[in-house]
Design a protein around this motif. Sequence first.
Motif, mmCIF file in Angstrom:
data_model
loop_
_atom_site.group_PDB
_atom_site.id
_atom_site.type_symbol
_atom_site.label_atom_id
_atom_site.label_comp_id
_atom_site.label_asym_id
_atom_site.label_seq_id
_atom_site.Cartn_x
_atom_site.Cartn_y
_atom_site.Cartn_z
ATOM 1 N N UNK A 15 0.861 -1.176 0.000
ATOM 2 C CA UNK A 15 0.000 0.000 0.000
ATOM 3 C C UNK A 15 0.903 1.235 0.000
ATOM 4 N N UNK A 16 1.522 1.533 -1.152
ATOM 5 C CA UNK A 16 2.492 2.625 -1.212
ATOM 6 C C UNK A 16 1.863 3.981 -0.932
ATOM 7 N N UNK A 17 2.662 4.867 -0.364
ATOM 8 C CA UNK A 17 2.230 6.238 -0.061
ATOM 9 C C UNK A 17 3.072 7.187 -0.902
ATOM 10 N N UNK A 18 2.390 8.081 -1.571
ATOM 11 C CA UNK A 18 3.077 9.028 -2.440
ATOM 12 C C UNK A 18 3.237 10.364 -1.729
ATOM 13 N N UNK A 19 4.399 10.940 -1.880
ATOM 14 C CA UNK A 19 4.697 12.247 -1.292
ATOM 15 C C UNK A 19 4.884 13.209 -2.452
ATOM 16 N N UNK A 20 4.017 14.187 -2.508
ATOM 17 C CA UNK A 20 4.045 15.143 -3.616
ATOM 18 C C UNK A 20 4.328 16.535 -3.094
ATOM 19 N N UNK A 21 5.004 17.309 -3.892
ATOM 20 C CA UNK A 21 5.314 18.682 -3.521
ATOM 21 C C UNK A 21 5.002 19.565 -4.717
ATOM 22 N N UNK A 22 4.152 20.562 -4.531
ATOM 23 C CA UNK A 22 3.865 21.448 -5.660
ATOM 24 C C UNK A 22 5.130 22.181 -6.107
ATOM 25 N N UNK A 23 5.219 22.440 -7.378
ATOM 26 C CA UNK A 23 6.397 23.113 -7.912
ATOM 27 C C UNK A 23 6.557 24.523 -7.366
ATOM 28 N N UNK A 24 5.449 25.171 -6.996
ATOM 29 C CA UNK A 24 5.536 26.547 -6.535
ATOM 30 C C UNK A 24 5.944 26.645 -5.069
ATOM 31 N N UNK A 25 6.030 25.546 -4.375
ATOM 32 C CA UNK A 25 6.363 25.577 -2.950
ATOM 33 C C UNK A 25 7.876 25.505 -2.788
ATOM 34 N N UNK A 26 8.465 26.478 -2.121
ATOM 35 C CA UNK A 26 9.925 26.494 -2.022
ATOM 36 C C UNK A 26 10.433 26.274 -0.603
ATOM 37 N N UNK A 27 9.609 25.752 0.293
ATOM 38 C CA UNK A 27 10.049 25.530 1.675
ATOM 39 C C UNK A 27 11.253 24.592 1.738
ATOM 40 N N UNK A 28 11.255 23.572 0.885
ATOM 41 C CA UNK A 28 12.348 22.612 0.885
ATOM 42 C C UNK A 28 13.383 22.902 -0.194
ATOM 43 N N UNK A 29 13.282 24.044 -0.823
ATOM 44 C CA UNK A 29 14.219 24.378 -1.884
ATOM 45 C C UNK A 29 13.940 23.550 -3.119
ATOM 46 N N UNK A 30 14.973 23.258 -3.849
ATOM 47 C CA UNK A 30 14.815 22.481 -5.072
ATOM 48 C C UNK A 30 15.086 21.014 -4.792
ATOM 49 N N UNK A 31 14.199 20.414 -4.070
ATOM 50 C CA UNK A 31 14.320 19.018 -3.693
ATOM 51 C C UNK A 31 14.038 18.135 -4.901
ATOM 52 N N UNK A 32 14.975 17.279 -5.246
ATOM 53 C CA UNK A 32 14.792 16.400 -6.395
ATOM 54 C C UNK A 32 14.881 14.931 -6.016
ATOM 55 N N UNK A 33 15.546 14.613 -4.918
ATOM 56 C CA UNK A 33 15.739 13.223 -4.534
ATOM 57 C C UNK A 33 15.308 13.026 -3.084
ATOM 58 N N UNK A 34 14.730 11.860 -2.826
ATOM 59 C CA UNK A 34 14.305 11.558 -1.464
ATOM 60 C C UNK A 34 15.521 11.522 -0.525
ATOM 61 N N UNK A 35 16.675 11.187 -1.055
ATOM 62 C CA UNK A 35 17.887 11.143 -0.231
ATOM 63 C C UNK A 35 18.280 12.533 0.272
ATOM 64 N N UNK A 36 17.721 13.577 -0.335
ATOM 65 C CA UNK A 36 18.027 14.945 0.096
ATOM 66 C C UNK A 36 17.180 15.391 1.287
ATOM 67 N N UNK A 37 16.166 14.600 1.647
ATOM 68 C CA UNK A 37 15.329 14.955 2.807
ATOM 69 C C UNK A 37 16.125 14.781 4.096
ATOM 70 N N UNK A 38 15.899 15.689 5.038
ATOM 71 C CA UNK A 38 16.522 15.544 6.352
ATOM 72 C C UNK A 38 16.014 14.258 7.006
ATOM 73 N N UNK A 39 16.862 13.587 7.759
ATOM 74 C CA UNK A 39 16.485 12.343 8.430
ATOM 75 C C UNK A 39 15.281 12.565 9.343
ATOM 76 N N UNK A 40 15.267 13.674 10.076
ATOM 77 C CA UNK A 40 14.157 13.972 10.978
ATOM 78 C C UNK A 40 12.837 14.140 10.240
ATOM 79 N N UNK A 41 12.877 14.772 9.071
ATOM 80 C CA UNK A 41 11.667 14.955 8.278
ATOM 81 C C UNK A 41 11.170 13.613 7.740
ATOM 82 N N UNK A 42 12.089 12.760 7.301
ATOM 83 C CA UNK A 42 11.698 11.431 6.840
ATOM 84 C C UNK A 42 11.033 10.646 7.971
ATOM 85 N N UNK A 43 11.580 10.757 9.167
ATOM 86 C CA UNK A 43 10.994 10.057 10.323
ATOM 87 C C UNK A 43 9.597 10.578 10.626
ATOM 88 N N UNK A 44 9.393 11.885 10.516
ATOM 89 C CA UNK A 44 8.061 12.472 10.741
ATOM 90 C C UNK A 44 7.057 11.959 9.713
#
Length: 80
Positions: A15-44
């Motif tokens: 039962x996969x869960x998709x994480x989407x980010x609108x292109x106009x949202x810049x809170x996370x900068x130019x995030x392109x890879x899941x490996x770029x997410x902070x460990x704490x954010x991934x845990x949340x």
Amino acid sequence: MVDLKQKSEDGWESNPRFILMPQWHDRLGELEKVSALRKGLKMEIEQFFLSADFFTQKNPKIEAWKGPHAAEKQVRDSLV
């Protein structure tokens, strides 16, 4: 995409869960890879998905984090 497995009447099912980010949202900068997410954010994010089924008998488990290519394949494979 977070690959989540959960119990069903027939055993374990994906039962996969998709994480989407609108292109106009810049809170996370130019995030392109899941490996770029902070460990704490991934845990949340994982805890959010697990908590959503806390009071069910589904016993969800996070199997893996996968990137956009796996997510796109999952969507394409699910089209009828």
